[in-house]
Scaffold this motif. Structure first.
Motif, PDB file in Angstrom:
ATOM      1  N   SER A  82     -25.674   4.549  23.208  1.00 39.64           N
ATOM      2  CA  SER A  82     -25.955   3.283  22.655  1.00 39.64           C
ATOM      3  C   SER A  82     -26.962   3.131  21.721  1.00 39.64           C
ATOM      4  N   ALA A 114     -21.640   6.812  21.733  1.00 38.33           N
ATOM      5  CA  ALA A 114     -21.310   5.271  21.604  1.00 38.33           C
ATOM      6  C   ALA A 114     -22.485   4.564  20.930  1.00 38.33           C
ATOM      7  N   HIS A 249     -17.580   2.372  27.124  1.00 40.10           N
ATOM      8  CA  HIS A 249     -19.055   2.462  26.645  1.00 40.10           C
ATOM      9  C   HIS A 249     -19.734   2.915  27.936  1.00 40.10           C
TER      10      HIS A 249
END
Length: 476
Positions: A82, A114, A249
């Motif tokens: 992320s 991600a 995610h």
């Protein structure tokens, strides 16, 4: 021995976020024998939940932590999740721009799971009252400065991505970038307060296009007094991008990193990336990933279990377009109207139904708007057949309405400071700038017209009023 550093994302407060993925990768690497070396693993613990901490602060602290590692060959690999992706990209940029201030350590492979390179639509929720309340209950601050970075169309994320688009190919200097992302949300984690958590075209947090470094910078400039916008396209150096079917995610079942046990798809893809050791091998993996993504796009139908009959999701390739409207003096044109047009007559009425999925203005830069577009609807598609029964059609063929263009209508076309209505040229097609699962930064630059009435000289020595000046002609 190869050193592998894990870097987590926003709001993480415990290293449990990595799950058992580090151990699984270490074990698989050991089993690979000569293909991969045994991994020396370090887990990051960095703070995003303090409102005073910004991206530059994290980058400086990351660099300090790296200096503390005993790297025998001053090299390491990295796996991020992320926001960790933008953090490492920011460190690479800082290291390149300020080589005397940052550690002379070589990052060989950075596998980004991600990565929120272009931000997340959910960042606005984190900055809202709901986000602040959640942070209060968790005993932390929401991390406003990092959320500002992550908001779609933030000046900081745009600057970093434009640097990557116009910069040199990092693979030429032996740094290989990989972006891997799950292709759908985990429906069980859907949050009724925020529909973005169930948004198709995302992994539930990050849109697929926002994770892809294969981006484009499109400049639509108005030369002089012309009413036609000229289009210039600059594409980023090619990077490896992979869609992992069925992963999301986060979450213990479908999470690209947090699932237990770790997803074989994640492990296999990461090990393929870590095995790259040359520019030729990197190019080959880029091509292999692109081919596999095309296969995924050809099988894009998902049936979500429901009470009576499954819900159908068609995972069309989508594009993220971040558009900024300024004049040639750098003034944001907040009040100007931006319109998309379609067809040879450049009509706003001929845009295909369902092409616009979402639009979000940046809270700090209101002249910057992120548009989430269904590229399949814009480009046209063959009929989608029902995989369960090829005699049934889930969606009829989609007809393209090309060329697609832009029309800008300024609010003031007659005042002392004015701009003129502008359109893209008939020969230009905006679809050429929009790649599947890709982001395009569109800069529309209008000519700032200054009327001679802004400043005049007079030889009339008798007092005269000019509080309502006549604009007159434009300055040359």
């Amino acid at each position: 021995m190869s050193t592998l550093v894990f870097v987590h994302g926003w709001s993480v407060t415990n290293t449990s976020t990595y799950g058992s993925l580090p151990e699984a990768l270490r074990d698989r690497a050991a089993q690979a024998g000569s293909t991969l070396r045994v991994l020396d693993i370090h887990l990051s613990e960095y703070v995003t939940f303090d409102d005073a901490v910004g991206m530059d602060d994290i980058v400086r602290a990351f660099d300090h932590a790296l200096r503390g590692l005993a790297l025998p060959d001053a090299r390491f690999d990295c796996i991020t999740h992320s926001t960790g992706g933008p953090v490492v990209m920011a460190w690479l940029r800082a290291q390149r721009e300020h080589p005397t201030l940052y550690a002379p350590i070589h990052l060989e492979r950075v596998v980004m799971l991600a990565p929120a390179h272009f931000g997340s639509a959910l960042a606005t929720l984190g900055k809202s009252v709901v986000g602040r309340l959640k942070a209060w209950f968790d005993g932390v601050e929401p991390g406003q400065r990092i959320l500002n970075w992550l908001e779609l169309g933030s000046p900081e994320s745009i600057a970093q991505n434009l640097d990557a688009i116009h910069g040199k190919d990092t693979a030429l200097s032996g740094t290989y970038l990989f972006s891997l992302i799950g292709d759908r949300p985990d429906r069980r984690l859907y949050d009724v307060v925020n529909s973005y958590t169930g948004e198709d075209g995302s992994d539930g947090v990050v849109r697929l296009a926002a994770a892809n470094l294969n981006a484009t910078h499109c400049v639509l400039a108005q030369p002089g007094a012309s009413a036609t916008l000229s289009m210039t396209l600059t594409r980023a150096p090619r990077t490896a991008f992979k869609l992992l079917a069925g992963l999301s995610h986060s979450g213990s079942t479908q999470g690209i990193m947090g699932s237990e046990p770790p997803s074989p798809l994640t492990i296999d893809a990461v090990l393929r990336c870590l095995a790259v050791n040359s520019a030729a091998a990197y190019t080959a993996l880029c091509q292999a990933f692109a081919s596999e993504n095309a296969q995924r796009d050809a099988n894009r139908v998902e049936f979500e279990p429901a009470l009576f009959s499954p819900r159908v999701h068609i995972h069309d390739p989508r594009s993220l377009m971040i558009f900024r409207l300024v004049d040639d003096r750098g003034e944001p044109l907040v009040t100007a109207q931006f319109q998309l047009t379609a067809g040879p007559d450049a009509s706003t009425d001929h845009l295909p139904q369902g092409f616009m999925l979402d639009r979000q203005a940046n809270s700090r830069s209101p002249a910057t708007v992120a548009m989430f577009l269904n590229r399949a609807v814009l480009a046209g598609e063959a009929a989608i057949l029902d995989p369960r029964d090829p005699h049934k059609t889930l969606r009829d063929p989609l007809q393209p309405h090309r060329p697609y263009g832009v029309r800008i209508e300024p609010i003031d076309v007659t005042g002392l400071i004015r701009h003129v209505v502008a359109n893209t040229a008939h020969a230009d097609d905006l679809l050429d700038a929009l790649g599947p699962h890709e982001t395009t930064i569109v800069d529309v630059v209008l000519s700032r017209r200054v009327a001679e009435g802004v400043f005049r000289l007079t030889q009339n020595l008798v007092a005269e009023d000019f509080h309502k000046p006549v604009p007159g002609a434009d300055l040359a």
